[in-house]
Design an enzyme around this catalytic site. Sequence first.
Site, PDB file in Angstrom:
ATOM      1  N   ASP A  89      -3.757   2.912  12.651  1.00  0.00           N
ATOM      2  CA  ASP A  89      -4.201   3.865  11.649  1.00  0.00           C
ATOM      3  C   ASP A  89      -5.659   3.513  11.299  1.00  0.00           C
ATOM      4  OD1 ASP A  89      -4.344   5.900   9.850  1.00  0.00           O
ATOM      5  OD2 ASP A  89      -2.508   5.402   8.789  1.00  0.00           O
TER       6      ASP A  89
HETATM    7  C1  BGC Z   1      -3.764   8.358   7.779  1.00  0.00           C
HETATM    8  C2  BGC Z   1      -3.172   8.819   9.088  1.00  0.00           C
HETATM    9  C3  BGC Z   1      -4.123   9.720   9.810  1.00  0.00           C
HETATM   10  C4  BGC Z   1      -5.448   9.010   9.993  1.00  0.00           C
HETATM   11  C5  BGC Z   1      -6.471   9.801  10.776  1.00  0.00           C
HETATM   12  C6  BGC Z   1      -5.186   7.845   7.929  1.00  0.00           C
HETATM   13  O1  BGC Z   1      -5.783   7.639   6.702  1.00  0.00           O
HETATM   14  O2  BGC Z   1      -2.949   7.353   7.230  1.00  0.00           O
HETATM   15  O3  BGC Z   1      -1.949   9.454   8.850  1.00  0.00           O
HETATM   16  O4  BGC Z   1      -3.579  10.137  11.027  1.00  0.00           O
HETATM   17  O5  BGC Z   1      -5.975   8.715   8.721  1.00  0.00           O
HETATM   18  O6  BGC Z   1      -6.981  10.845  10.058  1.00  0.00           O
END
Ligand code: BGC
Length: 760
Positions: free
Chosen positions: A285
């Site tokens: 993530d």
């Molecule tokens: C979130 C994810 C997301 C990623 C990319 C993160 O802050 O937890 O769910 O896919 O950002 O945007």
Amino acid sequence: MIKQATTLIVALFIISCSTQERVSENREKVFIDSLMNVMTLEEKIGQLNLPTSGDITTGQASSSDIGQKIIKGEVGGLFNIKTASKIREVQRIAVEDSRLKIPLIFGMDVIHGYKTVFPVPLALSCTWDMELIEKSAQIAAKEASADGICWTFSPMVDIARDPRWGRITEGAGEDPYLGSVIAKAMVEGYQGDDLTANNTIMACVKHFALYGAAEAGRDYNTVDMSRLRMYNEYLPPYKAAVDAGVGSVMTSFNTVDGIPASGNKWLLTDLLRNEWGFDGFVVTDYTAINEMIAHGLGDLQKVSELAIEAGTDMDMVGEGFLKTLKKSLDEGKITEQDIDNACKRILEAKYRLGLFEDPYKYCDLKRDKTDIYTDEHLAIARKIASESFVLLKNDNHTLPLKKKGTIALIGPLADNAENMAGSWSVAGDFEKNISLKQGLENVAGSNVTILYARGANITSDPGLEARVSIFGKPTRRDDRPESVMIQEAIATAKKADVIVAAMGEPSEMSGESSSLSNIELPENQRTLLKELLKTGKPVVLVLFTGRPLAIKWESENIPSILNVWFGGSQTGNAIADVLFGDVNPSGKLTTTFPQNTGQIPLYYNHLNTGRPLEGEWFVKFKSNYLDVSNEPVYPFGYGLSYSTFEYRDLSLNKSQVTKSDSIDVQITLTNTGKVAGSEVTQLYIRDLAASISRPVKELKGFTKTYLEPGQSKTLHFTLHNDELSFYNSNLKWVSEPGEFNVYVGGSSQDNLSANFELID
Ligand code: BGC
């Protein structure tokens, strides 16, 4: 045809292929091995890097910072970039200006639709309709791929039992069985039968693992749970996505057994790859590797080593891999094999998407005119939204509304198109969403007069309102005194036959980093509801929310409540369809609605205590509270219809079943109402005595049946040994002989029951 790869790679590929059997797996292996043979260490590490699109602007991609990195082979993929023309321009840099001309993979959070926005995932789950859910993912894939995207960071399958956690809105609720079935439907919807087709995209199941169990519902907080609970309750949906062939997995921010997921070798290698056989790639993530520093695992070099050794392949945004892996290799802290493994998996994903064959596969400059936001997609979005709403209460047949007379539409969410989208709609044109006001006007016909007054702001607290008005979804705070707004609303209500109160949360009050310590309706909105009730007119509460709210007072005082979540592009039309009875509501809750915040976590499939409260609340020395009963306001699986359904004649085809056999459960369902409608019938079991404590009820089957008034159908369910099995204290998947109860009905609480015995 290979169009863009270098002559060298093409030659290697053709020579190798001619000596190999041309079965696809072999071709993939040969191609990737050949490519990796000519890659430098830096180029391999570059493949592991996933920045956001950053400073790229049309026509200037090459000169941007990211453009320069791409030329140097320091980028494996990009996300947060869209449109076929822009992505084509960036892809061109990769496949023409970098040494090895390896195409980039382009990701995006396509979570519940793309330009055509579907209901938020929690709402989608309330349809209990796998065909529709799969269809929504398929349309999302078609639209996103028409805009250049080939990879989505979805489905989010984190089991969530704490509605304080804002991200409960992104998943399928509290149940591992339903969550698993939905995980499969979503993966199949995105990826289709052929991942190389230009209208399917690679899915990424997230957030692996246990992200939904953050302590106190505070986002990113510590998670700590037993392996037993993980295996039986939290891991099944991720595994279902892996079994369905998901191409990638995203790590979660939280710790698992004390080690952050991105650096957790047990999680990413022992469990995911070795036990479950996952053969795609793992992406972190957003900056999750770097965040391991704050978790207390070491400096950037150390946490990057932990991540690569654990089995993380791609580093989202943080650039820990890019900056430190070479140094760690030189110092003998990691091996070249660690880097090779990660690089290989990312190249395999690109291969499986067909990007080596045609790097511009998803960059057709014409498809956005024909494949995005079409009338057909919008019609499906409207249908899905109307099926996701849950009718919580409907005293005196307040609903459906008649298509005549005067409606007073009151509330801060009545005339707000932007907030109908729900959180995580990265490509939707929010102003184009249909507001409730617009939807009522579209559907009501000429015999209905609609009067409108705002009545209240979202909350009296301007600071809170500012925090939830970001991302282009304004709440349009009204600066008039609250009493003036209420008076205007009362005057409007008095002129009407019925009041439709559009209240609840705006989109961004749930979602990422939107945890709440109190999940009741904001006090000022409740005050408005009280004043509206005093007019003596019937009140219908249309409740917008991304999470279960604690609406005990509302459930006791408002005659009719329709929970509409966030329905996406077509919200207003879909709500109007249901309010006027053109669509009979059929949604059922997939999360428990508690009485108050203090009862959390409250979920139907809990274990029994040694002192369960069996009768009326309160009993001293039983497991209960002094100030509130153990009951929810609305249980899992609950939802009303404009029809009534009756269950009778539950029967099993045998009273004993062996492990190699199955048992048939049948029940007769009748529509005893005056209108046609659909009913979600649910089957639960309880294993009465086992080597570990088992839940008081567990969902093991469901079906949605459409019935005309007066019509009956006999429904069949089959229970196999698998449905009777669980992970025991040695984490072995077993079923144990003994007695089982079976419950069938229209919610987790309202069931007929029977029982049988499992024998060896
Ligand atoms: C979130 C994810 C997301 C990623 C990319 C993160 O802050 O937890 O769910 O896919 O950002 O945007």
